[in-house]
Design an enzyme around this catalytic site. Structure first.
Site, short mmCIF file in Angstrom:
data_model
loop_
_atom_site.label_atom_id
_atom_site.label_comp_id
_atom_site.label_asym_id
_atom_site.label_seq_id
_atom_site.Cartn_x
_atom_site.Cartn_y
_atom_site.Cartn_z
N SER A 154 56.53 -48.50 -2.78
CA SER A 154 55.49 -48.94 -1.83
C SER A 154 55.80 -48.60 -0.38
O SER A 154 56.01 -49.48 0.46
CB SER A 154 55.26 -50.43 -2.03
OG SER A 154 54.93 -50.62 -3.37
N ARG A 169 57.78 -41.74 5.72
CA ARG A 169 58.62 -42.60 6.55
C ARG A 169 58.86 -43.91 5.84
O ARG A 169 58.10 -44.31 4.95
CB ARG A 169 58.00 -42.85 7.93
CG ARG A 169 56.86 -43.82 7.99
CD ARG A 169 56.31 -43.95 9.40
NE ARG A 169 55.75 -42.70 9.84
CZ ARG A 169 54.49 -42.33 9.58
NH1 ARG A 169 53.68 -43.13 8.92
NH2 ARG A 169 54.02 -41.19 9.99
N ASP A 207 51.95 -49.65 -4.59
CA ASP A 207 51.59 -50.96 -5.15
C ASP A 207 50.08 -51.24 -5.08
O ASP A 207 49.51 -51.88 -5.97
CB ASP A 207 52.38 -52.11 -4.49
CG ASP A 207 52.40 -52.07 -2.97
OD1 ASP A 207 51.79 -51.15 -2.39
OD2 ASP A 207 53.04 -52.94 -2.36
#
Ligand code: BGC
Length: 483
Positions: A154, A169, A207
């Site tokens: 996630s 990132r 997620d």
């Protein structure tokens, strides 16, 4: 509260208020940013990522199989065995471990080796027979006998297929520079192979995407309505199903290939945590600036830093330090250095604590007094606790009102109230939306204040999708036949 304290606290509370016009402006800006993101591949601050996930079909509920799911989301790592029964139901066995804080800033090698070891321990406990084929020396049998795993990862990942994607990132306090740009499926698989665990990582899912898919599988989205999958937990984000024609940045050959297969839609992981990084319309207090300054992804995920669980407590902590420095609260401590160490330490004031302050109705706010002593070793007067409660409520209210923005914007973007689809299913998960008192109600109030109005708000079914991200990742793994 005495009048000086009250005046100061009121001033701060007001700085956290959002009016109707601001909410509606934010909704408009959100959709401009979403369109920009669908047209541009960029890791820059100006773009909301709007990541194509390569998930092109929505489960029917008839899917069957036993699959693994591994979920790296925020503070915990979960490994689950998911049995899809083919009748909208599933059984799930899971083990959960708290990620050691030092691993969050270690190296890819250390983090992924840890994740693989947890997967290995789980497989030994629940599917030990799978190790026999691995040990038999018959490579083909070993490969065929492997368990398929859906990896819920996630964080913002540029996906190149259902089972590959490179990290753009880190967010939510993770900071491991050498993972940026690497394929996280390959990383996990290499450590699984090194540790000789009979598992094949068959799919990568955010997620929010998992949450969206799980609702279709379980049939909670009964009418097959237009739907959204959202997370309001340590971080925040959402996913929805977009027309291929609108995903302008998809390469031409990919579009041609999809169209040849009569595929019309693809799920988009919006990464709305990065909405308005440039702060064109998001509210900014000096406390928001301070929180951003000490975060590991300064300048990014500015929406998330005002909405999600990881940051709410830190905003409150900064307000309290400011009120102390102005001589308004905790006046028995002359200097900042004299304040209890835990109050001076970033990230120790949690949103769980705020949930308690929010609804404390005990005499003299005794429950809050105890929590502040436990959490921060901070003794307080009744007046200070009343001030803390008022500020807590203002921070949480702003967060819940901001949370209304992407939901409304995407409903408008999908034209969800047109045609026969006059209702929208919003599957939500995450600690804030599940446990923060009144969060969902305040969010709904704000939705009614946006362009969709009270009538639109009534057409949204906002429901908790428990374990959605793992079930959804398992569904993705099932749908991928690359083994
Ligand atoms: C991540 C998203 C994730 C969200 C909720 C954010 O920080 O960038 O990928 O979906 O948190 O877990």
């Amino acid at each position: 509260m005495n009048s000086t304290v009250k005046a100061k606290v009121d001033e701060i509370t007001q700085a956290f208020e959002l009016d109707k016009t601001r909410l509606q402006d934010l909704v408009e800006l959100f959709n401009e940013s979403a369109d920009y993101g669908l047209a541009h591949t960029s890791a820059g601050r100006e773009a909301m990522p709007m990541i194509p996930t390569f998930v092109t079909s929505i489960p029917t509920g008839k899917e069957k199989g036993v699959l693994l799911a591994a979920d790296l989301g925020g503070t915990n790592f979960r490994v689950c065995s998911v049995t899809l029964n083919g009748d909208h139901t599933f059984d799930l066995v899971q083990s959960k471990s708290h990620i050691p804080t030092d691993l969050m800033t270690s190296s890819s090698e250390e983090l992924f080796s840890y994740l693989a070891s947890k997967i290995g321990a789980f497989v030994r406990q629940h599917h030990n027979e799978k190790f026999d084929a691995e040990a038999s020396g018959d490579a083909a049998a070993a490969e065929a006998g492997k368990l398929k795993l859906g990896f819920t990862f996630s964080f913002p990942v540029e996906q190149t297929s259902l089972d590959s994607g490179t990290l753009i990132r880190w967010t939510k306090g993770f900071d491991i520079p050498d993972t940026i740009g690497q394929d996280v499926v390959k990383l996990l698989q290499s450590h699984i192979d090194k540790q000789k665990i009979p598992v094949h990582v068959a799919a990568l899912a955010n997620d929010t995407v998992g949450t969206l898919l799980a609702r279709s599988y379980t049939g909670e989205n009964k009418e097959g309505l237009t739907s959204l999958g959202c997370i309001f937990g340590t971080g925040t984000n959402g996913a929805y199903n977009e027309k291929i024609d609108n995903i302008v940045k998809l390469p031409k050959d990919v579009v041609a290939d999809l169209k040849a297969k009569n595929i019309t839609h693809m799920v988009i992981n919006t990464e709305w945590g990065s909405f308005d990084n440039e702060l064109k319309r998001l509210p900014v207090t000096k406390y928001d600036v301070e929180v951003d300054n000490i975060s590991s992804n300064k300048g990014y995920h500015m929406f998330e830093k005002r909405v999600s669980g990881m940051f709410l407590g830190e905003i409150l902590r900064n307000v309290l330090l400011d009120l102390h420095s102005q001589g308004v609260l905790f006046t028995q401590y002359a200097r900042k250095e004299d304040l209890p160490h835990r109050l001076r330490t970033p990230w120790l004031l949690s949103s769980e604590g705020m949930s308690l302050f929010e609804i404390d109705d005990s005499t003299n706010l005794i429950a809050t007094e105890l929590e502040l002593k436990n959490m921060l070793r901070l003794p307080t007067t009744v007046e200070e606790r009343l001030a803390i409660q008022q500020i807590t409520r203002a921070i949480a209210k702003r967060a819940s009102h901001l949370a209304a923005v992407p939901i409304t914007a995407l409903v408008i973007k999908m034209d969800a109230f047109k045609g026969h689809n006059i209702e929208v299913d919003v599957g939500v998960d995450g600690s804030v939306v599940e446990f923060y008192p009144g969060f969902r109600t305040m969010m709904r109030d704000a939705i009614a204040d946006t362009q969709v109005g009270a009538k639109g708000e009534r057409r949204l079914h906002i429901n908790i999708s428990k374990d959605g991200s793992s079930v959804g990742a398992a569904l993705c793994a099932l749908s991928n036949d690359t083994i």
